[in-house]
Design an enzyme around this catalytic site. Structure first.
Site, mmCIF file in Angstrom:
data_model
loop_
_atom_site.group_PDB
_atom_site.id
_atom_site.type_symbol
_atom_site.label_atom_id
_atom_site.label_comp_id
_atom_site.label_asym_id
_atom_site.label_seq_id
_atom_site.Cartn_x
_atom_site.Cartn_y
_atom_site.Cartn_z
ATOM 1 N N LYS A 97 -10.475 -6.161 -6.067
ATOM 2 C CA LYS A 97 -9.713 -4.969 -5.481
ATOM 3 C C LYS A 97 -9.929 -4.944 -4.170
ATOM 4 C CE LYS A 97 -8.843 -0.136 -6.828
ATOM 5 N NZ LYS A 97 -9.139 0.879 -8.047
ATOM 6 N N ASP A 130 -9.951 11.836 -12.619
ATOM 7 C CA ASP A 130 -8.512 11.239 -12.804
ATOM 8 C C ASP A 130 -8.470 10.454 -14.038
ATOM 9 O OD1 ASP A 130 -5.850 11.078 -11.988
ATOM 10 O OD2 ASP A 130 -6.429 9.365 -10.567
ATOM 11 N N GLY A 138 -0.536 2.234 -3.132
ATOM 12 C CA GLY A 138 -0.113 2.346 -1.825
ATOM 13 C C GLY A 138 -0.849 1.784 -0.739
ATOM 14 N N MET A 139 -2.167 1.619 -0.931
ATOM 15 C CA MET A 139 -3.101 1.387 -0.091
ATOM 16 C C MET A 139 -3.937 0.303 -0.383
ATOM 17 S SD MET A 139 -4.737 5.122 0.846
ATOM 18 C CE MET A 139 -3.926 6.533 1.467
ATOM 19 N N GLY A 140 -3.660 -0.634 -1.470
ATOM 20 C CA GLY A 140 -4.495 -1.715 -1.789
ATOM 21 C C GLY A 140 -3.812 -2.350 -2.756
ATOM 22 N N GLN A 141 -4.368 -3.895 -3.206
ATOM 23 C CA GLN A 141 -4.028 -4.709 -3.995
ATOM 24 C C GLN A 141 -5.067 -5.132 -5.138
ATOM 25 O OE1 GLN A 141 -2.652 -7.622 -1.160
ATOM 26 N NE2 GLN A 141 -0.915 -7.771 -2.489
ATOM 27 N N VAL A 142 -4.747 -5.285 -6.226
ATOM 28 C CA VAL A 142 -5.691 -5.844 -7.074
ATOM 29 C C VAL A 142 -5.291 -7.454 -7.309
ATOM 30 C CG1 VAL A 142 -7.139 -5.805 -9.371
ATOM 31 C CG2 VAL A 142 -6.435 -3.715 -8.124
#
Length: 419
Positions: A40, A137, A21-25
């Site tokens: 990342k 997590d 939702g907030m990033g890309q790799v």
């Protein structure tokens, strides 16, 4: 972003690996060192404005937390930087299959393979917990199995330095970090999560590897957390009759509602698990890296630094700390104190040296190393007890040491320490 873009004047993007939702790799290539890397990104403009500051702090914390773990089961961190409006971390590129996909393909893993994967996770957790880190997590989506059978633990993005105050600053009110299907009861209840929370999540992952499904099923996240809090612990033999009784008992203990009823450490769990890997003598073995808090002391500064230059060096350390370079600031004070302690070896502790040692212990706390901070405060308190004029400072140090124990999950520490 697109393939061929250059980041930091050295990394070339090759192909996207994943998106959240907030990033890309992205997979990329480091042209200076001639090696493939993973990059990342945190896309700040895609983060709601009221959450942006928190997201940036968490992203930077992920880089620092992961970089502190020198372990073959954790991808190495190579770089941290800014590209336009985006932050990025450059990491080791891990090739393999996500454990969640592997379980989906196999439905149920063999007892030996499940024990091998879990034992390797334990090796990583032992290193993390020794460094005062808890993942918080752990789940099959954050675990990768390489073609050689080695396991990598990914995404320390919500890894909490064992600091309830820090965790509260980086968590929205009423929200528990972690994924509901694998969340420990204490996390679901909003209480501090220590190393025992990781062991509980490990139990959930081990259960899923053996049974082909998580220990609890629910229609929504809230119901799932209630099940972790209140539902009876499921018995794995009801899903897999071939699971050995000792392994079933270990799994039952890992899933205990009360953290004090779980195994005492990841190392203990790892030792038990190894006996189920191909009869204890198979070719698939967990990493055997040792965990140690020992640090090689830096070379001392020239003896004159312990005199009139001490104030300047202390100020320099504070400047580094203001830039959040806590480890570097601590190393500077360690070097100053080597000389200062030698100069006053047979004397009562001068006020300026006591102040330096307090600063150093505080830097350990800021860096998230609560184990070393607690030891430093306890040692200083014992030295200060020898002087009647220093009793108040000694008491303060003991309070700080107790706060460190509380931060590491010691629930016997009085609650007033957190006030």
């Amino acid at each position: 972003m697109q393939a061929g873009d250059r980041i930091g004047d050295r990394y070339e993007l090759t192909y996207p690996v994943g998106r959240g939702g907030m990033g890309q790799v992205w997979a990329g290539f480091d042209d200076r060192l001639d090696r493939p890397v993973a990059i990342k990104f945190l896309r700040q403009l895609e983060v709601p404005e009221d959450e942006r500051e928190t997201a940036v702090k968490r992203f930077r914390r992920e880089a620092r937390a992961t970089a502190r773990l020198d372990h073959p089961g954790v991808p190495a961190v190579h770089d941290l930087g800014v590209h336009g409006e985006d932050l990025y971390i450059v990491m080791q590129l891990v090739r393999g299959i996500v454990l969640a996909d592997h379980i989906a393909e196999q439905e149920q893993l063999s007892v030996s393979e499940a024990a091998s994967v879990a034992a390797q996770i334990c090796s990583v957790l032992a290193a993390a917990h020794a460094a005062s880190l808890v993942h918080r997590d752990l789940k099959p989506q954050n675990l990768m199995v390489t073609p050689s059978g080695a396991v990598k633990v990914l995404d320390f993005g919500v890894a909490a330095l064992l600091d309830p105050a820090g965790a509260s600053r980086l968590t929205a009110p009423g929200r528990a970090l972690g994924t509901p299907a694998y969340i420990a009861p204490e996390q679901a209840a909003g209480r501090p999560a220590g190393p025992g929370a990781d062991l509980y999540a490990l139990g959930c992952v081990l259960f899923e590897m053996l049974a082909g499904q998580p220990p609890y099923q629910a229609a929504n996240a809230l119901d799932m957390m209630q099940r972790h809090l209140r539902s009876p612990v499921p018995i794995i033999s009801g899903y897999r009759p071939d699971v050995p009784d000792d392994l079933a008992h270990l799994l039952y203990c890992l899933l205990a509602k009360d953290p004090s009823e779980r195994p005492t450490s990841a190392s203990e769990v790892q030792q038990i698990l190894t006996s189920f890997i191909d009869g204890g003598s198979g070719s698939v073995r967990p990493p055997t890296g040792t965990v140690s808090n020992t640090r090689v002391p830096a070379a001392p500064l020239p003896r004159q630094s312990a005199g009139h230059e001490t104030t300047e060096l202390r100020a320099w350390a504070r400047e580094l700390a203001e830039d959040e370079r806590y480890t570097q600031a601590a190393e500077l004070l360690e070097r100053v104190l080597v000389t200062a302690d030698q100069a006053h070896e047979h004397e009562s502790l001068p006020a300026e040296v006591a102040a330096l040692r307090v600063d150093l212990a505080n830097l350990y706390m800021l860096a998230g190393d609560f184990r070393r901070a607690g030891e430093a405060f306890e040692e200083l308190a014992e030295v200060l007890d020898r002087s009647a004029d220093s009793r108040e400072l000694a008491d303060d140090c003991r309070q700080q040491a107790a706060a460190c124990r509380f931060a590491m999950g010691d629930t016997t520490v009085p609650a007033r320490l957190g006030d």
